[in-house]
Design a protein around this motif. Structure first.
Motif, PDB file in Angstrom:
ATOM      1  N   LEU A  94       2.772   3.971  -5.617  1.00  0.00           N
ATOM      2  CA  LEU A  94       1.506   3.297  -6.042  1.00  0.00           C
ATOM      3  C   LEU A  94       1.671   2.099  -6.325  1.00  0.00           C
ATOM      4  CD1 LEU A  94       0.122   4.015  -9.614  1.00  0.00           C
ATOM      5  CD2 LEU A  94       2.347   5.106  -8.624  1.00  0.00           C
ATOM      6  N   ASN A  95       0.706   1.324  -6.180  1.00  0.00           N
ATOM      7  CA  ASN A  95       0.668  -0.272  -6.585  1.00  0.00           C
ATOM      8  C   ASN A  95       1.283  -1.121  -5.366  1.00  0.00           C
ATOM      9  OD1 ASN A  95       0.392   0.622  -9.223  1.00  0.00           O
ATOM     10  ND2 ASN A  95       2.016  -0.423  -9.918  1.00  0.00           N
ATOM     11  N   ALA A  96       1.806  -0.508  -4.578  1.00  0.00           N
ATOM     12  CA  ALA A  96       1.713  -1.144  -3.100  1.00  0.00           C
ATOM     13  C   ALA A  96       0.446  -0.886  -2.318  1.00  0.00           C
ATOM     14  CB  ALA A  96       2.944  -0.512  -2.351  1.00  0.00           C
ATOM     15  N   HIS A  97       0.007  -1.471  -1.488  1.00  0.00           N
ATOM     16  CA  HIS A  97      -1.083  -1.451  -0.502  1.00  0.00           C
ATOM     17  C   HIS A  97      -0.584  -1.503   0.834  1.00  0.00           C
ATOM     18  CE1 HIS A  97      -5.436  -1.372   0.138  1.00  0.00           C
ATOM     19  NE2 HIS A  97      -5.344  -2.381   0.827  1.00  0.00           N
ATOM     20  N   PRO A  98      -0.800  -0.419   1.425  1.00  0.00           N
ATOM     21  CA  PRO A  98      -1.322   0.913   1.272  1.00  0.00           C
ATOM     22  C   PRO A  98      -0.244   1.468   0.312  1.00  0.00           C
ATOM     23  CG  PRO A  98      -0.374   0.805   3.536  1.00  0.00           C
ATOM     24  CD  PRO A  98      -0.294  -0.244   2.976  1.00  0.00           C
ATOM     25  N   VAL A  99      -1.040   2.694  -0.242  1.00  0.00           N
ATOM     26  CA  VAL A  99      -0.164   3.482  -1.216  1.00  0.00           C
ATOM     27  C   VAL A  99       0.628   4.513  -0.299  1.00  0.00           C
ATOM     28  CG1 VAL A  99      -1.461   3.222  -3.402  1.00  0.00           C
ATOM     29  CG2 VAL A  99      -2.100   4.991  -1.422  1.00  0.00           C
ATOM     30  N   THR A 100       1.849   4.933  -0.483  1.00  0.00           N
ATOM     31  CA  THR A 100       2.587   5.790   0.191  1.00  0.00           C
ATOM     32  C   THR A 100       2.035   7.260   0.193  1.00  0.00           C
ATOM     33  OG1 THR A 100       4.258   4.162  -0.775  1.00  0.00           O
ATOM     34  CG2 THR A 100       5.039   5.921   0.594  1.00  0.00           C
ATOM     35  N   THR A 101       1.049   7.267   0.698  1.00  0.00           N
ATOM     36  CA  THR A 101       0.237   8.652   0.811  1.00  0.00           C
ATOM     37  C   THR A 101       0.329   9.307   2.221  1.00  0.00           C
ATOM     38  OG1 THR A 101      -1.851   7.689   0.682  1.00  0.00           O
ATOM     39  CG2 THR A 101      -0.750   8.602  -1.462  1.00  0.00           C
ATOM     40  N   THR A 102       0.816   8.523   3.191  1.00  0.00           N
ATOM     41  CA  THR A 102       0.833   8.727   4.685  1.00  0.00           C
ATOM     42  C   THR A 102       2.147   8.392   5.165  1.00  0.00           C
ATOM     43  OG1 THR A 102      -0.067   6.604   5.391  1.00  0.00           O
ATOM     44  CG2 THR A 102      -1.501   8.560   4.814  1.00  0.00           C
ATOM     45  N   VAL A 103       2.599   8.902   6.360  1.00  0.00           N
ATOM     46  CA  VAL A 103       3.924   8.486   6.986  1.00  0.00           C
ATOM     47  C   VAL A 103       3.581   7.054   7.409  1.00  0.00           C
ATOM     48  CG1 VAL A 103       5.084   8.996   8.879  1.00  0.00           C
ATOM     49  CG2 VAL A 103       4.631  10.783   7.577  1.00  0.00           C
ATOM     50  N   ALA A 104       2.309   6.507   7.878  1.00  0.00           N
ATOM     51  CA  ALA A 104       2.188   5.240   8.388  1.00  0.00           C
ATOM     52  C   ALA A 104       2.390   4.461   7.246  1.00  0.00           C
ATOM     53  CB  ALA A 104       0.691   5.156   8.999  1.00  0.00           C
ATOM     54  N   ALA A 105       2.171   4.568   6.018  1.00  0.00           N
ATOM     55  CA  ALA A 105       2.397   3.836   4.864  1.00  0.00           C
ATOM     56  C   ALA A 105       3.754   3.573   4.590  1.00  0.00           C
ATOM     57  CB  ALA A 105       1.543   4.182   3.642  1.00  0.00           C
ATOM     58  N   LEU A 106       4.460   4.761   4.522  1.00  0.00           N
ATOM     59  CA  LEU A 106       5.885   4.951   4.226  1.00  0.00           C
ATOM     60  C   LEU A 106       6.515   3.954   5.377  1.00  0.00           C
ATOM     61  CD1 LEU A 106       8.421   5.746   2.833  1.00  0.00           C
ATOM     62  CD2 LEU A 106       8.126   7.882   4.171  1.00  0.00           C
ATOM     63  N   GLU A 107       6.262   4.260   6.502  1.00  0.00           N
ATOM     64  CA  GLU A 107       7.039   3.559   7.447  1.00  0.00           C
ATOM     65  C   GLU A 107       6.719   1.833   7.461  1.00  0.00           C
ATOM     66  OE1 GLU A 107       8.904   4.438   9.734  1.00  0.00           O
ATOM     67  OE2 GLU A 107       8.374   6.561  10.347  1.00  0.00           O
ATOM     68  N   GLN A 108       5.494   1.560   7.231  1.00  0.00           N
ATOM     69  CA  GLN A 108       5.364   0.117   6.888  1.00  0.00           C
ATOM     70  C   GLN A 108       6.205  -0.396   5.455  1.00  0.00           C
ATOM     71  OE1 GLN A 108       0.989  -0.764   6.202  1.00  0.00           O
ATOM     72  NE2 GLN A 108       1.455  -2.955   5.558  1.00  0.00           N
ATOM     73  N   LYS A 109       6.205   0.347   4.511  1.00  0.00           N
ATOM     74  CA  LYS A 109       6.946  -0.037   3.502  1.00  0.00           C
ATOM     75  C   LYS A 109       8.613   0.082   3.682  1.00  0.00           C
ATOM     76  CE  LYS A 109       6.205   1.399  -0.750  1.00  0.00           C
ATOM     77  NZ  LYS A 109       5.755   1.921  -2.126  1.00  0.00           N
ATOM     78  N   ILE A 110       8.965   0.661   4.516  1.00  0.00           N
ATOM     79  CA  ILE A 110      10.425   0.755   4.904  1.00  0.00           C
ATOM     80  C   ILE A 110      10.641  -0.481   5.698  1.00  0.00           C
ATOM     81  CG2 ILE A 110      12.053   1.990   6.390  1.00  0.00           C
ATOM     82  CD1 ILE A 110      11.074   4.412   5.453  1.00  0.00           C
ATOM     83  N   ARG A 111       9.703  -0.884   6.545  1.00  0.00           N
ATOM     84  CA  ARG A 111       9.907  -1.955   7.284  1.00  0.00           C
ATOM     85  C   ARG A 111      10.231  -3.313   6.437  1.00  0.00           C
ATOM     86  NH1 ARG A 111       6.275   0.568  10.865  1.00  0.00           N
ATOM     87  NH2 ARG A 111       4.479  -0.729  10.039  1.00  0.00           N
ATOM     88  N   SER A 112       9.503  -3.175   5.527  1.00  0.00           N
ATOM     89  CA  SER A 112       9.260  -4.556   4.584  1.00  0.00           C
ATOM     90  C   SER A 112      10.156  -4.860   3.536  1.00  0.00           C
ATOM     91  CB  SER A 112       7.835  -4.419   3.701  1.00  0.00           C
ATOM     92  OG  SER A 112       7.941  -3.572   2.964  1.00  0.00           O
ATOM     93  N   ALA A 113      11.026  -3.472   3.518  1.00  0.00           N
ATOM     94  CA  ALA A 113      12.159  -3.602   2.696  1.00  0.00           C
ATOM     95  C   ALA A 113      13.479  -4.478   2.872  1.00  0.00           C
ATOM     96  CB  ALA A 113      12.800  -1.825   2.411  1.00  0.00           C
ATOM     97  N   ASN A 114      13.596  -5.571   2.030  1.00  0.00           N
ATOM     98  CA  ASN A 114      14.830  -6.337   2.146  1.00  0.00           C
ATOM     99  C   ASN A 114      15.625  -5.821   0.645  1.00  0.00           C
ATOM    100  OD1 ASN A 114      16.484  -8.554   2.639  1.00  0.00           O
ATOM    101  ND2 ASN A 114      15.495  -9.349   1.064  1.00  0.00           N
ATOM    102  N   LEU A 115      16.819  -5.135   1.097  1.00  0.00           N
ATOM    103  CA  LEU A 115      17.418  -4.314   0.095  1.00  0.00           C
ATOM    104  C   LEU A 115      18.734  -5.007  -0.381  1.00  0.00           C
ATOM    105  CD1 LEU A 115      16.745  -0.604   1.135  1.00  0.00           C
ATOM    106  CD2 LEU A 115      15.117  -2.121  -0.666  1.00  0.00           C
ATOM    107  N   TYR A 116      18.593  -5.428  -1.775  1.00  0.00           N
ATOM    108  CA  TYR A 116      19.890  -5.843  -2.549  1.00  0.00           C
ATOM    109  C   TYR A 116      20.570  -4.806  -2.952  1.00  0.00           C
ATOM    110  CZ  TYR A 116      19.725 -10.891  -1.861  1.00  0.00           C
ATOM    111  OH  TYR A 116      19.307 -12.008  -1.399  1.00  0.00           O
ATOM    112  N   THR A 117      19.912  -3.659  -3.271  1.00  0.00           N
ATOM    113  CA  THR A 117      20.413  -2.350  -3.826  1.00  0.00           C
ATOM    114  C   THR A 117      19.903  -1.073  -3.107  1.00  0.00           C
ATOM    115  OG1 THR A 117      21.119  -1.439  -5.823  1.00  0.00           O
ATOM    116  CG2 THR A 117      18.943  -1.796  -5.681  1.00  0.00           C
TER     117      THR A 117
END
Length: 438
Positions: A94-117
């Motif tokens: 939660l607190n992201a938009h969209p919230v991670t309650t669907t695969v589509a939202a998870l995929e969008q989150k992973i695509r946006s992830a610039n990860l130092y850790t």
């Protein structure tokens, strides 16, 4: 030929603190030995009496990207994590938009992830998304999160008992944990705008007690792994003890701020201290410490829940309820722990070892042992520093730890044997990986 050898007098291994040499090759710990093996090491680092321990896993972080990156974001959150020796964190749904309650939202989150850790992901359980749980599991979430009271975000509504009866058998079938924000709310006093004591009274310990009792019953019915997040009410401990004694698959975390601060010393009107559940009285928090030391509480996680500055203004009724502390995870806990004669080995258990059992990464992270990822942190437990908000990597330097003097300075952080943080300097481009359960 080994890529790196780290030599020191205080290496924390599963066998305790000992002089040792940690040999690293191809991102893994190749061995832990007593002496450097001849001339077959490319680089040797002698850390003398500084501490080398496994990188920390923080299983409770709100990164808020995509959609609310003005609150935090992957870049700022994962940079802050490295500065506290956190080599893996798990992002809340939660607190992201969209919230991670669907695969589509998870995929969008992973695509946006610039990860130092490194970063894993919890899926969300909300009313009406039971059909999304299996697909989210197949895509690699490490488990699920649900609220029993309003989450603070309207697009992540709390679940009912009927929702959990549908979700828990699916989660249990795959052996994943269900993380639960355990508060069952009842009507609150007419106003909590003025004092901290009024805010504390508006979220009584009974909310946690009743919610935990419900979750324990459902845990037993469905044999579903359940994890109680950020426990603040010590009065709930007896029922947790009984549940664990019956062998229920139940784990518990508390947060640094419940162990460091107490209600008696929180100034009225300072919204940096507002969180839910609230920070309770000193006697309550000492009971949390005893439960942690005895193993009733399994781990400590930050519940890093940031927001822009204007959302932490106003009063206890309207301001955002969350504490930013990701960069201070290790020193805040260590500073409070020293006052209670807690050894370094227990810090490792609470921050490094136990969280990997929750996330399912325990076979390759969280230990300095042969075959494990060379995710490591070098730090000086004896060195102190003053918390200056401007020095924090969080997007918004709002913290109740401002101007506190903390013990424990992180010197270097390594991801798979690559030095990524060195005394305030980020020494490599983003090296973090997505942690997805296969």
């Amino acid at each position: 030929m080994f890529d790196l050898a780290i030599k020191g007098s205080r290496i924390i291994t599963p066998d305790g603190i000992q002089p040792a040499v940690v040999l690293i090759k191809d991102g893994l710990i190749a061995d832990v030995v007593n002496v450097i093996p001849g001339d077959i090491v490319k680089k040797i680092i002698d850390i003398h009496d500084h501490v080398l321990m496994p990188g920390i896993t923080d299983p409770h972080v709100h990164i808020n990207e995509p959609g609310r990156t003005d609150w935090e974001g992957f870049t700022t959150a994962t940079r802050a994590a490295l500065a506290s020796g956190i080599t893996t964190l798990v992002d809340m749904p939660l607190n992201a938009h969209p919230v991670t309650t669907t695969v589509a939202a998870l995929e969008q989150k992973i695509r946006s992830a610039n990860l130092y850790t490194n970063c894993g992901y919890w899926g969300g359980v909300v009313p009406g998304n039971v059909s999304e749980l299996e697909p989210l599991i197949e895509r690699g979430v490490l488990g699920f999160k649900a609220f029993l009271t309003h989450s603070g975000i309207d697009d992540f509504p709390n679940v009912t008992v009927e929702d959990l009866k549908k979700a828990m058998p699916i989660i249990a079938k795959h052996g994943l944990p269900l993380l639960v924000h355990c508060e069952l709310s009842t009507p609150v006093p007419a106003s909590v705008a003025g004092t901290y004591s009024a805010y504390l009274a508006s979220r009584p310990a009974a909310w946690e007690e009743n919610a935990i009792a419900l979750i324990i019953r459902l845990c037993e019915t469905y044999n579903c792994r359940v994890h109680i997040v950020h426990l603040s009410a010590a009065s709930a401990l007896p029922q947790i003890i009984r549940a664990k004694a019956r062998g229920l698959p139940l784990t518990v975390e508390t947060a640094q701020h419940y162990l460091y601060f107490d209600a008696e010393h929180i100034p009225d009107g300072n919204m940096a201290f507002k969180c839910a559940p609230p920070i309770r009285e000193q006697e309550n928090n000492e009971q949390l410490w005893q439960a942690l030391k005895s193993g009733i509480i399994d781990m400590v996680a930050t519940d890093h829940s940031p927001s822009p500055g204007d959302m932490k203004q106003g009063d206890y009724l309207t301001s955002w309820g969350g504490i930013s502390s990701l960069q201070l995870a290790l020193p805040a806990l260590w500073t409070a722990a020293q006052k209670r004669q807690v050894p370094l080995t227990q810090i490792v258990q609470w921050l490094c070892t136990a969280p990997t059992l929750l996330t399912g990464t325990h076979t390759y992270k969280g230990k300095i042992a042969k075959g494990y990822d060379a995710d490591l942190v070098i730090w000086n437990p004896e060195q102190s520093f003053k918390v200056i908000p401007a020095n924090l990597q969080h997007k918004h330097p709002i913290t109740p730890y401002a101007d506190e003097t903390l013990d424990g300075v992180v010197l270097q952080t390594y991801l798979k044997g690559i030095k990524v943080y060195d005394e305030g300097i980020y020494t490599a481009p983003p090296q973090g990986e997505n942690i997805l359960r296969s």
